[in-house]
Every structure is written in structure tokens, then in C-alpha cells.
Design a protein around this motif. Structure first.
Motif, PDB file in Angstrom:
ATOM      1  N   LYS A 537       0.823  -1.191   0.000  1.00 35.80           N
ATOM      2  CA  LYS A 537       0.000   0.000   0.000  1.00 35.80           C
ATOM      3  C   LYS A 537       0.863   1.250   0.000  1.00 35.80           C
ATOM      4  O   LYS A 537       0.585   2.228  -0.700  1.00 35.80           O
ATOM      5  CB  LYS A 537      -0.913  -0.014   1.222  1.00 35.80           C
ATOM      6  CG  LYS A 537      -1.886   1.158   1.265  1.00 35.80           C
ATOM      7  CD  LYS A 537      -2.830   1.042   2.449  1.00 35.80           C
ATOM      8  CE  LYS A 537      -3.823   2.197   2.460  1.00 35.80           C
ATOM      9  NZ  LYS A 537      -4.764   2.104   3.621  1.00 35.80           N
ATOM     10  N   GLU A 538       1.937   1.191   0.764  1.00 34.40           N
ATOM     11  CA  GLU A 538       2.855   2.336   0.824  1.00 34.40           C
ATOM     12  C   GLU A 538       3.579   2.531  -0.507  1.00 34.40           C
ATOM     13  O   GLU A 538       3.840   3.655  -0.925  1.00 34.40           O
ATOM     14  CB  GLU A 538       3.876   2.118   1.951  1.00 34.40           C
ATOM     15  CG  GLU A 538       4.839   3.275   2.126  1.00 34.40           C
ATOM     16  CD  GLU A 538       5.839   3.000   3.243  1.00 34.40           C
ATOM     17  OE1 GLU A 538       6.833   3.729   3.326  1.00 34.40           O
ATOM     18  OE2 GLU A 538       5.612   2.045   4.016  1.00 34.40           O
ATOM     19  N   ALA A 539       3.874   1.419  -1.179  1.00 33.90           N
ATOM     20  CA  ALA A 539       4.591   1.505  -2.456  1.00 33.90           C
ATOM     21  C   ALA A 539       3.698   1.984  -3.585  1.00 33.90           C
ATOM     22  O   ALA A 539       4.164   2.586  -4.563  1.00 33.90           O
ATOM     23  CB  ALA A 539       5.193   0.148  -2.817  1.00 33.90           C
ATOM     24  N   GLY A 540       2.400   1.714  -3.518  1.00 33.17           N
ATOM     25  CA  GLY A 540       1.497   2.125  -4.581  1.00 33.17           C
ATOM     26  C   GLY A 540       1.551   1.232  -5.800  1.00 33.17           C
ATOM     27  O   GLY A 540       1.440   1.708  -6.936  1.00 33.17           O
ATOM     28  N   TRP A 541       1.711  -0.079  -5.583  1.00 30.06           N
ATOM     29  CA  TRP A 541       1.828  -1.009  -6.698  1.00 30.06           C
ATOM     30  C   TRP A 541       0.477  -1.647  -7.068  1.00 30.06           C
ATOM     31  O   TRP A 541       0.457  -2.656  -7.769  1.00 30.06           O
ATOM     32  CB  TRP A 541       2.819  -2.122  -6.342  1.00 30.06           C
ATOM     33  CG  TRP A 541       4.242  -1.657  -6.235  1.00 30.06           C
ATOM     34  CD1 TRP A 541       4.715  -0.410  -6.424  1.00 30.06           C
ATOM     35  CD2 TRP A 541       5.362  -2.474  -5.886  1.00 30.06           C
ATOM     36  NE1 TRP A 541       6.069  -0.371  -6.222  1.00 30.06           N
ATOM     37  CE2 TRP A 541       6.501  -1.630  -5.881  1.00 30.06           C
ATOM     38  CE3 TRP A 541       5.525  -3.816  -5.561  1.00 30.06           C
ATOM     39  CZ2 TRP A 541       7.771  -2.090  -5.582  1.00 30.06           C
ATOM     40  CZ3 TRP A 541       6.785  -4.291  -5.264  1.00 30.06           C
ATOM     41  CH2 TRP A 541       7.915  -3.444  -5.278  1.00 30.06           C
ATOM     42  N   PRO A 578       1.568   3.813 -14.869  1.00 32.11           N
ATOM     43  CA  PRO A 578       2.735   3.584 -14.028  1.00 32.11           C
ATOM     44  C   PRO A 578       4.053   3.590 -14.776  1.00 32.11           C
ATOM     45  O   PRO A 578       5.084   3.878 -14.212  1.00 32.11           O
ATOM     46  CB  PRO A 578       2.453   2.206 -13.415  1.00 32.11           C
ATOM     47  CG  PRO A 578       0.986   2.073 -13.438  1.00 32.11           C
ATOM     48  CD  PRO A 578       0.520   2.809 -14.650  1.00 32.11           C
ATOM     49  N   PHE A 579       4.047   3.219 -16.079  1.00 31.71           N
ATOM     50  CA  PHE A 579       5.319   3.090 -16.772  1.00 31.71           C
ATOM     51  C   PHE A 579       5.510   4.129 -17.869  1.00 31.71           C
ATOM     52  O   PHE A 579       6.414   4.050 -18.659  1.00 31.71           O
ATOM     53  CB  PHE A 579       5.454   1.678 -17.350  1.00 31.71           C
ATOM     54  CG  PHE A 579       5.414   0.647 -16.268  1.00 31.71           C
ATOM     55  CD1 PHE A 579       6.515   0.419 -15.457  1.00 31.71           C
ATOM     56  CD2 PHE A 579       4.241  -0.038 -15.999  1.00 31.71           C
ATOM     57  CE1 PHE A 579       6.454  -0.497 -14.434  1.00 31.71           C
ATOM     58  CE2 PHE A 579       4.192  -0.962 -14.978  1.00 31.71           C
ATOM     59  CZ  PHE A 579       5.288  -1.194 -14.187  1.00 31.71           C
ATOM     60  N   PRO A 604       7.876   4.575 -11.306  1.00 25.36           N
ATOM     61  CA  PRO A 604       6.514   5.004 -11.593  1.00 25.36           C
ATOM     62  C   PRO A 604       5.498   4.136 -10.869  1.00 25.36           C
ATOM     63  O   PRO A 604       5.619   2.928 -10.823  1.00 25.36           O
ATOM     64  CB  PRO A 604       6.419   4.824 -13.117  1.00 25.36           C
ATOM     65  CG  PRO A 604       7.824   4.912 -13.594  1.00 25.36           C
ATOM     66  CD  PRO A 604       8.640   4.309 -12.504  1.00 25.36           C
ATOM     67  N   ALA A 605       4.465   4.749 -10.364  1.00 27.84           N
ATOM     68  CA  ALA A 605       3.385   4.099  -9.621  1.00 27.84           C
ATOM     69  C   ALA A 605       3.875   3.475  -8.333  1.00 27.84           C
ATOM     70  O   ALA A 605       3.216   2.643  -7.748  1.00 27.84           O
ATOM     71  CB  ALA A 605       2.686   3.055 -10.462  1.00 27.84           C
ATOM     72  N   LEU A 606       5.096   3.844  -7.930  1.00 31.65           N
ATOM     73  CA  LEU A 606       5.619   3.308  -6.684  1.00 31.65           C
ATOM     74  C   LEU A 606       5.691   4.389  -5.625  1.00 31.65           C
ATOM     75  O   LEU A 606       6.143   4.136  -4.518  1.00 31.65           O
ATOM     76  CB  LEU A 606       7.019   2.726  -6.910  1.00 31.65           C
ATOM     77  CG  LEU A 606       7.133   1.731  -8.071  1.00 31.65           C
ATOM     78  CD1 LEU A 606       8.551   1.193  -8.132  1.00 31.65           C
ATOM     79  CD2 LEU A 606       6.148   0.597  -7.916  1.00 31.65           C
ATOM     80  N   ASP A 607       5.328   5.614  -5.982  1.00 27.01           N
ATOM     81  CA  ASP A 607       5.415   6.676  -4.993  1.00 27.01           C
ATOM     82  C   ASP A 607       4.023   7.169  -4.608  1.00 27.01           C
ATOM     83  O   ASP A 607       3.031   6.765  -5.162  1.00 27.01           O
ATOM     84  CB  ASP A 607       6.266   7.847  -5.510  1.00 27.01           C
ATOM     85  CG  ASP A 607       5.880   8.279  -6.906  1.00 27.01           C
ATOM     86  OD1 ASP A 607       6.597   9.133  -7.452  1.00 27.01           O
ATOM     87  OD2 ASP A 607       4.882   7.756  -7.447  1.00 27.01           O
TER      88      ASP A 607
END
Length: 607
Positions: A537-541, A578-579, A604-607
Motif C-alpha cells: 500500500k505504501e509503495a502504490g503497486w 505507471p510506466f 513510476p506508480a511506486l510513490d
């Protein structure tokens, strides 16, 4: 059309016997000395001087190989050899031997049987041979191991009227006693040498025009991009030049009443093709001299327009490729890119296949672009579109994607590099992993998974699990070597090799995700998502994992659109994905990275 063949030895005799007495009253003596200098001869070496003529190469070479060396000269012209023999008394030199024989049939000269030479020199004669490749291949058999061949060929812009006359003759099924057409660009000489099995080839450009009072070799070296221009013609000169040359015996094949008028017409057509917008004929390379890049660019475009209009796509491609290369190497990125994009248009119009030669031409130009030239990206897009349309890969040729991605990686264009490396070859995972790790190395150790995911997720999303595994393995190998204090634990099985990092849970998740994909286990996938829920959840994946869940485990995503299509099209084309490339400025990597650059954003999409 079958060409009427000629007797080359007879032609050579007819050309040079009458010229023997005055042959040395020209630029040839100086040029011959330069050929000897380029041969880098040493004492004790043995030299074969082919088409030796009046001995302009023979005697300087003989002096260079003393003591203990020798020079053997071969020429078909009795008149030229008589002039060479007449010089013997005036040249205090070692062993010099002359033979009258054709240089295209050395096997037929018994005196050479069993002999091997350190160097073979052929000055000012290669363009007289109907099959230069076959001749050089034969000559090479007389070389010692490590020996060298030194030859020259006419620059494609030199003696333009005669080259045009030769093209005219070939169009009519005739041959003239010189063969300059095989050398339409400087690279052709290298290609011929390579076809004969020779290697370590160096091609240079020497001016044949004398500089008063100057003899040094370096003074006559020219750059291929900026050769010296001897003279300029106009379109109106066509008839005058045709009449000047047509009555020489060498052009007799075109002089008969049955063919002369047709030859004139074709000569005019060929001549007109060479003209620029002002009706002037000169090699376009010369326009670049003195920095007149705009004129060079416009002249090339004008000529190419004519070629395209007449469906002469081969000439259009050759001119665009050479012109673009010259401009790019001169630092003219915008003009060079324009010609590159025009080249893609011609590729498409001609429906050229995505084969080795056509790809190599484009990649050579791509490598010539100045670093971080903005106009390069449009060219890259054109390359991908062309290879997709005329190749076997719908997303574009993997080899092209690999080279493009690698070049972007070297320039620090990370987002563009990722798009192309994702669709590259089996070698692309290495480049992708190295690039992401180099980017990560400027960030905190705890962010490793964010960067590793930039390689793992894209490969998984296109179904390339092998590349995803390879990229993660390479990334974690570097991580373990660079940070031995992380306390990695390896878990190996016959089908997998997973590294567990107690302090990097998301990196562990990526390894276990690949294991779940490999096993096709939806239960394991669900367990992983549940176990790492807080970290994920914190990573945003969430979005990439939802796509992977549907792809590999059949876990449907409620959606009104096609999520896989949306994600991949956005990843490759840009967009809110995300990419896709971020709208913010790219972080440079490696040598291209500014020293004051701050930490990069997470994946991307990890923050």
C-alpha cells in the motif's frame, strides 16, 4: 540487360602506351610517393607494384626497402615499362624487376609462382578493372601473413563527366574502359576490401590536386565530410561535356550513329539528376565546407525530391543517409534529423524490408546524433513504426529497440530507455538492470525495490518472465556485492533462486512474485499480497499487481475498458500510466548525470 564485355588488358595498353612519354608531367609522381609513404615500408621487405607504369611507385619503394629488399613491377603497357626501364640508371636502388603482364592474371605470370610479398601497391589503376573485388582477392594470395595491400579509387565526385558517361554506357548495355561506378561512396572501397577477406582496413581521403610548393602527405589529407572542390558545372554544360568526351576512342562504344543520339539524351538525364536548385553540379559534401550547412541541407532535399519523383529510391536512400551522416557529425542535429526523418519516409514509400542492411543504415545514423539531441526522438519513432510495418514484429524489431534503448540509457534518458529495452532482445535485461541499479545507487539503500520493480513489472506485463527474472537476479547480485551488510539469505531450488533481504521486504516480494508466476499459483499470489499488504500500500503497486493478477492468475479486474491494452499502450506511448514517462524533467544517469542532481523519484506508480 547484359553488358558487352571488354578486353581489359587491350584497353589498358591503348590508354597508356600513348601517354607514357608525358605521364610523369602530372600529379601522379607526388601521389605515388604518398602511396609509398602510406605503405610504411621497412628495410628488407619485398614489394609487388601492380600497374607500375613508369616506375613512380617502384623506385621510391625500392629505396625504402633497402638494404635487402626488392620491388617487382607488373604492367601491361610496353610504353610505360619502357619509360620505367629508362629511369633505372638514374635511381640508385636495390633489386627492381619489371614484367609485362596483366595485373588481373597474376597466376599466369610464372615468374611470380611461389613468391610472397610484404606489401602490394596498386596506384591509380583499380578503377580500370572490371571486377576489382576479384582482382584484389587474387592479389591477396601473394601476400605474406600480416602483409598489406595499398590501393586507391576515384572519389565519386571526381571526374563527374566521365562517371556520368560511364553510367550512360551501362544504361545502354555497354562498358567503357574504366569502372568508377562501383565506387559511388567512400564506404564502397572498404566493402570491396572486406569481401576479399582482408581486415584491419583503413580508408582515407587524399586530394589529387597539386598544392604549389607543397609535397607533405598531411597537406593532402582531406576529411570525407569536407573534400576539396575542384570545379563546378551547370546543367547547360551537358552537351559540351558529352561532345568533349564522346569522340575519344575510350567512348567509341557510344559514338556510332546508331547509338550516339540516345547516348546524348541519357547523358543529359543523368547529368540533370546531379544538379542542385541553382542548376549547378558539384558533390554535396563540398557545400559543408566553410559551415554552409543550410545550403547542403537544401541541396540534398532537392536532389532527393527528384529521385523520389522518378522512383529512384536507391539513390534517394544513399544520398539521404550520407548527407544526414555528414550533417550530424558536423553537429547539425536539426538538419541531420530532418534528413533522417525524410529517409524514413522514403523507406516507407519504397516499402523497404526490415532487414540487416536497412536496419544497420538507420542505427549508424542514430549513433551519429549529438548527445541528447531533442530531434532524435522523432527519428526513433519513425524507425519503430517502419520496422513494425515492414518487419515480423508488431511492436517493432527487438534489435532496434535494444540499440535504441541502450543509446538512451547511455545518455541518461531513463524513461525512453525503459520503453525500448522492455521490447528489446535477450541482452536488454542486462542493460535495463544496470541502468536501474546505477540510478538507484544515488538513492537510499532502502529504496532498492522501487528501482528493481522498474525492470521487473514491464517485462512481466509483456509476458517476458525470463527477462524479468534475469533483471532481478542481476540487480540483486549487484546489490549484494555493493552492500554486504544487508545480510542476504539465498533460497535455491532446481527451478528458482531467491535472495531474501530481512531489511528490504518489497525486494523479497518481487522475488516471491516471480516464483508465483513461474508456478502459476494464484493462492501463493494472494498470500503474498496479503502478507505484504502494508508495504504494498505504501509503495502504490496496486495497479500493476492487478494487471499481473489477471494475466497470470485469472483474477479479473472490474473495468469498462481493456486494462492490459490501456496499460501497455500507455507504457509504450506515454500517458497516465505507471510506466509512462513522467512530465517532470528526467534524471540523468552515469556520465551524463549532473553532479548537483538530487535523488530521483521512485519508480513510476511506486510513490
Amino acid at each position: 540487360m547484359t553488358l558487352v564485355q571488354r578486353n581489359q588488358p587491350q584497353d589498358a595498353q591503348a590508354l597508356y602506351d600513348p601517354r607514357a612519354a608525358s605521364y610523369d608531367d602530372s600529379w601522379h609522381p607526388r601521389f605515388a610517393r604518398h602511396m609509398v609513404e602510406l605503405a610504411n615500408l621497412k628495410a628488407g621487405e619485398h614489394v609487388l607494384d601492380l600497374a607500375c607504369g613508369t616506375g613512380l611507385v617502384t623506385y621510391p619503394a625500392s629505396a625504402a626497402v633497402e638494404p635487402g629488399g626488392s620491388v617487382t613491377g607488373v604492367d601491361i603497357s610496353s610504353g610505360m615499362l619502357a619509360s620505367a626501364e629508362a629511369k633505372r640508371a638514374a635511381n640508385v636502388s636495390g633489386a627492381v624487376t619489371f614484367y609485362q603482364h596483366s595485373i588481373t592474371d597474376l597466376d599466369g605470370l610464372p615468374e611470380l609462382n611461389g613468391l610472397k610479398f610484404d606489401a602490394i601497391i596498386c596506384a591509380s589503376a583499380l578503377v580500370l578493372l572490371q571486377d576489382p573485388t576479384d582482382a584484389i582477392r587474387q592479389w591477396a594470395e601473394f601476400l605474406k601473413p600480416g602483409g598489406r595491400v595499398i590501393v586507391d579509387a576515384t572519389h565519386p565526385a571526381y571526374q563527374i563527366p566521365l562517371i556520368t558517361l560511364e553510367k550512360t554506357a551501362r544504361a545502354l548495355g555497354r562498358l567503357l574502359p574504366f569502372y568508377r561506378v562501383p565506387f559511388q561512396k567512400p564506404e564502397d572501397l572498404r566493402a570491396i576490401m572486406e569481401q576479399t577477406g582482408l581486415h584491419d582496413i583503413e580508408v582515407i581521403l587524399l586530394s589529387q590536386m597539386d598544392i604549389e610548393g607543397v609535397d607533405a602527405l598531411d597537406a593532402y589529407r582531406s576529411e570525407f565530410e569536407r573534400p576539396r572542390i575542384e570545379q563546378t558545372y551547370s546543367v547547360a554544360d551537358a552537351d559540351r561535356l558529352f561532345d568533349k568526351h564522346i569522340d575519344h576512342w575510350a567512348a567509341s562504344a557510344l559514338a556510332g550513329p546508331d547509338i550516339r543520339n540516345e547516348a546524348r539524351r541519357l547523358f543529359r538525364e543523368e547529368w540533370t539528376k546531379l544538379a542542385n536548385a541553382d542548376g549547378l553540379i558539384e558533390e554535396v559534401d563540398g557545400v559543408i565546407e566553410e559551415g554552409d550547412y543550410y545550403e547542403a541541407h537544401q541541396q540534398i532535399r532537392t536532389l532527393v525530391n527528384r529521385y523520389v519523383k522518378s522512383s529512384d529510391y536507391t539513390s534517394a536512400v544513399d544520398l539521404l543517409a550520407s548527407g544526414a551522416s555528414l550533417l550530424l557529425k558536423a553537429g547539425q542535429g536539426g538538419s541531420g534529423a530532418d534528413l533522417c526523418n525524410y529517409l524514413i519516409e522514403v523507406y516507407q514509400k519504397a516499402e523497404l524490408p526490415s532487414d540487416v542492411a536497412n536496419k544497420a543504415r538507420l542505427l549508424s545514423l542514430l549513433r551519429a546524433f549529438p548527445p541528447n539531441e531533442p530531434a532524435k526522438k522523432k527519428f526513433v519513432g519513425g524507425i519503430t513504426e517502419w520496422s513494425s510495418k515492414y518487419g515480423e514484429f508488431p511492436a517493432g524489431d527487438p534489435e532496434l529497440h535494444h540499440v535504441i534503448g541502450t543509446l538512451f540509457a547511455e545518455e541518461g534518458e531513463v524513461y525512453d530507455a525503459e520503453r525500448h529495452l522492455t521490447l528489446g532482445t535477450s541482452d536488454s535485461a542486462q542493460v535495463m538492470s544496470d541502468m536501474e541499479y546505477e540510478w538507484y545507487s544515488s538513492d537510499e539503500p532502502s529504496t532498492a525495490a522501487q528501482y528493481a520493480a522498474r525492470a521487473v513489472f514491464p517485462y512481466l506485463l509483456i509476458g517476458n518472465t525470463r527477462a524479468a527474472n534475469k533483471a532481478l537476479l542481476l540487480f540483486t547480485s549487484k546489490l549484494s556485492s555493493s552492500h554486504p551488510g544487508l545480510g542476504v539469505q539465498s533460497i535455491s531450488s532446481p527451478s528458482s533462486d531467491i535472495r531474501i533481504y530481512p531489511s528490504l521486504p518489497l525486494l523479497n516480494f518481487l522475488g516471491l512474485l516471480l516464483l508465483a508466476v513461474q508456478r502459476g499459483s494464484s493462492d501463493l499470489f494472494k498470500q503474498l499480497k496479503s502478507h505484504y499488504q502494508s508495504h504494498l500500500k505504501e509503495a502504490g503497486w496496486e495497479e500493476p499487481l492487478a494487471q499481473l493478477g489477471e494475466m497470470y492468475f485469472g483474477i479479473k479486474i472490474p473495468s469498462q475498458s481493456n486494462p492490459m491494452f490501456d496499460m501497455m499502450s500507455s507504457m509504450l506511448m506515454g500517458g497516465n500510466n505507471p510506466f509512462a514517462a513522467k512530465k517532470k524533467e528526467s534524471k540523468a544517469v552515469g556520465a551524463a548525470a549532473p553532479k548537483d542532481a538530487g535523488p530521483p523519484p521512485p519508480a513510476p506508480a511506486l510513490d
